[in-house]
Design a protein around this motif. Sequence first.
Motif: not given
Length: 536
Positions: A97-98, A113-116, A121-122
């Motif tokens: 995600a990063n 990115g979710i939840n920091g 997520v795709n």
Amino acid sequence: MSRNASSRRNFLRASCGVLACGGAQALFPQLGLIPSALAQSVPATGYKALVCLYLAGGNDSWNLLMPGGGNAWNLYRDARNGVYATGNTSGLALPAANGTGFIANQTTPAAIGINGNAYGVNPFCPELAQLYNEGRLAFLPNIGSLVEPITRATYSGSGARRRPPQLYSHNDQTSLWHTGGNNLQATRGWGGMVAGRTSKLASEMSGLPPVITLSGQTRFLNGTSTISTPLFPFTLSTSSTSPAASLIEYGISNRNANQFQTARQSYLDELLEAASPQPFTDEYRSLVTRSIELANDVINPAFATIATDDPVNAPFNGLSGNNLYSQLRQIARMIKVSTDASLANPINANRQVFFVSIGGWDTHDNQISSIGATGHHGRLQVVSQAVNAFFRSMQAIGQANNVTLFSASEFGRTINSNGNGSDHAWGGVQFAVGGAVNGGIYGRYPSIALNNSLTNPVAGSDPTQGECFSRGQFLPTTAVDQLGATLARWMGVADSDLPSIFANIDNFASGPYANAAATPTFAHFSRTIPGLMNGI
């Protein structure tokens, strides 16, 4: 010649006559709903609806929701044969995600990115990520068909616990998802049983059964009312002008009769005569007529009353060719005519259960074939866009809190690559969307590492979050029955009635294996998934 042989010959001759005359596609799906005109049940108050979105073929959902970064992503990357890139086309991993490991124009985009960035997520599902961030989407990791909680140590051998039959079989695992048990011969689905226990009488909804499919006949919607009257699904098409299939060309009710309709009517009568001996023939003929009149006199006219600029008639807005959106938009229209008292509305439903499906998930080959929205990425993009459009239409007509959509797929897929894709496995990730859904992650998201177990953990992993076999076939830590029971309770099914729908439900709430000492990886030792839905 015996009477049975003669009857069979007449039946086949009449069937061929119907086929030759046309209209069979309209006839046969609706024959299944004939008994539903008599269905009765104890009605629940208000309006609620479930929408089952079935991803047929076994979705590789570990690339829908993945670790966002750090060591968890490193394990995921290594287990998935590396990040897909022009120099590693057998790799199934997506960049973190990063953005770690992302090479512009050579690999797929980084996960959202979710939840920091705890999860990713795709990248082709920004709409699902947005719904999650709005608190309207929940992910359910490592869910699958189960008989009772199970670990690797109790999967086989002298102390083995019961497990679902025919694991990794498309047809069999689809049946278990649809019926909520471990009986492959079951003919009633939990969606139909839930509807049968909570819906008004069909006669109060102009004969429309509370179970409706846009994707062919399905066991999921078969059920019974509280008086054990059979309940079968009504079939809708995606047509804007004639959503309910009609047999008007058969001349029933003497509509526009001509010589061809007369012939069709004769063949239909003969088919009914051969299929249903006296005294049932006349009643079946009457019920067929009423089913057809439901299409001609109720459903199609009701849809015609929806204003052209109503949100449920929203244009595709870039979703042209998205068959899933076509199905979901038709459900939005049905919900509109079932709930909006300002319309000339003859339906007035209180509970409905819908079924839609989309194929293309059996990704043994070409799972990732480019850095763009092709292959598995393209399938996920279709789902993300269609689900978001449906939810927005529910918000626009004030029904978002009353409608819950959930995904289902017969099984997850192997974590490691077969060289060009992934193979059949067991547990996977599903999601639920709706105004009554409390967004979040419900269950245990496992360390994505191959051959992980409590007795032989992979370095840097946490096997208490879930175990898997050598290719990453995860043993589910949440049962399909628990998701079904949660949604059933939200629809109004009494807690005491849940075991009559989900025969194994108390294996997960009580008993010798429903505790952390016996099954330390299992997520929720309860009938329902705590916190997932408002009001239960």
